[in-house]
Design a protein around this motif. Structure first.
Motif, PDB file in Angstrom:
ATOM      1  N   UNK A  31       0.817  -1.213   0.000  1.00 15.82           N
ATOM      2  CA  UNK A  31       0.000   0.000   0.000  1.00 15.82           C
ATOM      3  C   UNK A  31       0.854   1.268   0.000  1.00 15.82           C
ATOM      4  N   UNK A  32       2.174   1.099  -0.120  1.00 16.54           N
ATOM      5  CA  UNK A  32       3.095   2.228  -0.270  1.00 16.54           C
ATOM      6  C   UNK A  32       3.938   1.982  -1.515  1.00 16.54           C
ATOM      7  N   UNK A  33       4.057   2.986  -2.356  1.00  9.66           N
ATOM      8  CA  UNK A  33       4.823   2.821  -3.586  1.00  9.66           C
ATOM      9  C   UNK A  33       6.289   2.526  -3.296  1.00  9.66           C
ATOM     10  N   UNK A  34       6.834   3.110  -2.224  1.00 10.12           N
ATOM     11  CA  UNK A  34       8.234   2.864  -1.893  1.00 10.12           C
ATOM     12  C   UNK A  34       8.466   1.403  -1.506  1.00 10.12           C
ATOM     13  N   UNK A  35       7.526   0.805  -0.784  1.00 10.78           N
ATOM     14  CA  UNK A  35       7.642  -0.620  -0.436  1.00 10.78           C
ATOM     15  C   UNK A  35       7.576  -1.484  -1.692  1.00 10.78           C
ATOM     16  N   UNK A  36       6.684  -1.122  -2.598  1.00 10.85           N
ATOM     17  CA  UNK A  36       6.538  -1.898  -3.830  1.00 10.85           C
ATOM     18  C   UNK A  36       7.834  -1.884  -4.643  1.00 10.85           C
ATOM     19  N   UNK A  37       8.442  -0.720  -4.747  1.00  9.64           N
ATOM     20  CA  UNK A  37       9.695  -0.624  -5.501  1.00  9.64           C
ATOM     21  C   UNK A  37      10.807  -1.403  -4.808  1.00  9.64           C
ATOM     22  N   UNK A  38      10.855  -1.353  -3.475  1.00  7.26           N
ATOM     23  CA  UNK A  38      11.903  -2.075  -2.745  1.00  7.26           C
ATOM     24  C   UNK A  38      11.785  -3.586  -2.940  1.00  7.26           C
TER      25      UNK A  38
END
Length: 389
Positions: free
Chosen positions: A139-146
């Protein structure tokens, strides 16, 4: 579908309502509304548990209870909300080893946590959980990219955070009643800008964030403006903040204490701008809740607000720790009624169009059902039946 719902960080009935608990409860309620049978998984406090050996016997017991519950419940899926290096999921991977489909909502991955002794065990335990999952929803774009550094494409999906929007609607009657209580019968009370902030008032970034807002309002008043500040929330840092407000803004701040979530819409309806810097904020559910009620937001671009606030459309995101920029954004919204109204309308529309929980989580629901259907068998091995006898 029968779902065992696991929350390693905080249980669903945690006494202190925070963003994490709010997201977990909303997800749990959504699954029930979709017609699934959902049971909370037995909970053991996982926060830093790898450095708390006195909790390991309890963990072993809870693990066994979870396995037996999942068997007796005939769970088709274990869904974990939030696993990360401080509170890794230690239940879901065990259930997956027994054949139960396993998914994660909000899985975080940071390779830098492997570089320090303090966080090295948590990094590897969390990594184990992420690798064990059939699918991960971020639910966070930064987590998805990581997660792209760890997992193949197709094994993880970005979902915009959902909000039960029907619970957060502007209420004109609440606006009149609350403003009359806060501002009395003063002339021009409706035109006087009311800034609202809300947080759990615990020491650390939450108290520091509210203190930042108090200092910002003091700067605005030095510049000739007359905003009134309302603080929703309670916690051990409240006395410290009340002392600061009495020193810098005597008579110009109202502390409401703990406000039940279903009453937050009344508080937001009575305000004009929502202000909170959000330093190290995980996601910032409160930004969505305030915007849904028609409040433009002033926050920083440091963390959670960037996924849920649209800069110069539904509010302003300024550089972290830049008081001049933060105060300038607040001043602009305090003095420009037309801009404030336009951004507030944009904010309410944005949340309903982009963050409706029933729309955003529908794809997740479809993926969960496909995974269970693809498993094609009762999700427990015969060895578990024998072990639990």
């Amino acid at each position: 579908m029968r779902i065992l719902f696991n929350t390693p960080f905080k249980p669903l009935d945690h006494e202190r309502l925070s963003g994490d608990v709010t997201i977990a409860r909303d997800l749990y309620d959504y699954l029930i509304r979709r017609g699934h049978e959902v049971k909370p998984c037995p909970h053991v406090p996982a926060l830093w548990i790898y450095w708390k050996p006195w909790l390991w016997p309890a963990l072993a017991l809870i693990r066994r209870k979870a396995l037996v519950l999942a068997r007796d419940f005939q769970a088709g899926m274990v869904l974990t909300y939030h696993t990360y290096y401080k509170a890794p999921d230690l239940i879901g991977p065990c259930l997956r080893e027994q054949g139960t489909p396993y998914c994660i909502f909000s899985g975080a991955y940071a390779i830098k946590r492997s570089a320090k002794l303090k966080t090295w065990p948590g990094y590897h335990l969390n990594r184990r959980a992420l690798l064990a999952a059939d699918h991960i929803f971020s639910n966070k774009s930064s987590d998805h990219h990581a997660l792209r550094r760890l997992l193949p494409d197709g094994s993880h999906t970005y979902l915009r955070q959902g909000l039960p929007v029907e619970r957060f609607v502007f209420d004109p009657r609440a606006r009149r009643a609350y403003r009359r209580d806060w501002l009395g019968q003063e002339i021009g009370g409706e035109e006087r800008p009311v800034l609202v902030t809300a947080a759990v008032l615990r020491p650390g970034v939450k108290v520091e964030g509210v203190a930042w807002v108090i200092r910002c309002v003091a700067e605005l008043r030095k510049g000739g403006l007359s905003p009134f500040l309302v603080v929703a929330g309670d916690g051990p840092g409240r006395k410290e903040l009340e002392a600061l407000a009495n020193e810098m803004l005597p008579g110009q701040v109202r502390f409401l204490g703990l406000v039940e979530r279903d009453r937050l819409k009344d508080v937001f309806s009575a305000g004009d701008v929502f202000v909170f810097p959000g330093i190290n904020e995980g996601l910032g559910m409160v930004y969505l809740e305030a915007q849904a009620c028609g409040l433009p937001v002033v926050a920083t671009s440091h963390a959670g607000a960037v996924d849920v606030v649209r800069h110069e459309r539904t509010g302003f995101l300024v550089s972290p720790f830049d008081m001049t920029a933060f105060a300038s954004a607040c001043a602009r919204l305090c003095t420009d009624h037309a801009l404030r109204r336009e951004m507030g309308q944009n904010a309410a529309r944005f949340v309903r169009e982009q963050h409706d929980i029933d729309v955003n989580y529908a794809m997740m629901d479809s993926v969960l059902q496909r995974i269970v259907e693809r498993s094609g068998r009762f999700p427990f091995s015969e060895s578990l039946h024998q072990e639990s006898r």
